[in-house]
Enzyme design. Sequence first.
Site, PDB file in Angstrom:
ATOM      1  N   PHE A  13       2.989  -5.818 -21.128  1.00 60.29           N
ATOM      2  CA  PHE A  13       3.857  -6.273 -20.250  1.00 60.29           C
ATOM      3  C   PHE A  13       5.528  -6.151 -20.413  1.00 60.29           C
ATOM      4  CE2 PHE A  13       0.032  -8.904 -19.519  1.00 60.29           C
ATOM      5  CZ  PHE A  13      -0.213  -9.092 -18.183  1.00 60.29           C
ATOM      6  N   ASP A  14       6.096  -5.533 -19.343  1.00 58.91           N
ATOM      7  CA  ASP A  14       7.627  -5.668 -19.419  1.00 58.91           C
ATOM      8  C   ASP A  14       8.015  -7.138 -19.181  1.00 58.91           C
ATOM      9  OD1 ASP A  14      10.352  -5.004 -19.272  1.00 58.91           O
ATOM     10  OD2 ASP A  14      10.019  -5.027 -17.266  1.00 58.91           O
ATOM     11  N   VAL A  15       9.130  -7.588 -19.235  1.00 59.02           N
ATOM     12  CA  VAL A  15       9.667  -8.975 -19.199  1.00 59.02           C
ATOM     13  C   VAL A  15      10.479  -9.189 -17.840  1.00 59.02           C
ATOM     14  CG1 VAL A  15      10.626 -10.974 -19.912  1.00 59.02           C
ATOM     15  CG2 VAL A  15       9.300  -9.465 -21.363  1.00 59.02           C
ATOM     16  N   ASP A  16      11.575  -8.426 -17.995  1.00 56.70           N
ATOM     17  CA  ASP A  16      12.625  -8.749 -16.868  1.00 56.70           C
ATOM     18  C   ASP A  16      11.977  -8.050 -15.529  1.00 56.70           C
ATOM     19  OD1 ASP A  16      14.483  -9.954 -18.613  1.00 56.70           O
ATOM     20  OD2 ASP A  16      15.565  -8.115 -18.755  1.00 56.70           O
ATOM     21  N   ASP A  48       8.300  -2.806 -13.784  1.00 55.48           N
ATOM     22  CA  ASP A  48       8.880  -2.889 -12.528  1.00 55.48           C
ATOM     23  C   ASP A  48       9.972  -1.836 -12.492  1.00 55.48           C
ATOM     24  OD1 ASP A  48      12.122  -4.522 -12.713  1.00 55.48           O
ATOM     25  OD2 ASP A  48      10.668  -4.160 -14.562  1.00 55.48           O
TER      26      ASP A  48
END
Length: 210
Positions: free
Chosen positions: A7-10, A162
């Site tokens: 997972f990316d965070v931002d 995203d």
Amino acid sequence: MYDTYLFDVDGTLLDTNELILNSFEYVLKKYFPARTYDRKDLVQFTGPTLIQSFSALNPEHAEQMVIDYRKYNLEHHDEMVKIFPNVELTLEQLKQDGKQLSVVSSKKNDVVMRGLKLFNIDQYFDIVIGADDVEKHKPEPEPLLKALQFYNEPNYAIMIGDNSHDIDGAKNAGIDSVGVAWSLRGRDFIAALQPTYVIDDMKELLNLRK
């Protein structure tokens, strides 16, 4: 179907959009007071590392601009960051199903952990790969491959993000990807990157478990 989720965070797990845009706006007003930047201008800086973004604008002062950005960002972090809908529910269910969950971010590790701990979702991740852990950042495959190396034999891995750096990073690492439609740049932008899947709600990840 997948056993390992990166997972990316931002902009993926946490809604840091306004914090990031405000931080960029603060720095740009400080260094370029005569210029006007609208929201569309600011959005273009999201995705690359801070030093990459600021070096493109002002190589001579890029490092100090990063320092100023991080100072402002940390001062306003906790009051402005939110968690996206159904993130915790999805992480909890994936973990209960025995899935392997990791974070792969281009942010410094301490800031990544601050955001995860703020919403008590750090407990779901086996490992966090941040800017401090690699020499080459997304879209280079190094951070994704480093996360995968943590597991002995990840059979089917997928990256959730995203931005183009997430989707291209997954392609470069040879794994599938999920683009989130709540990307700051919009659904059409993320779909045009041709991820393996596009989802409109985080809980749709649960449909990919089998």
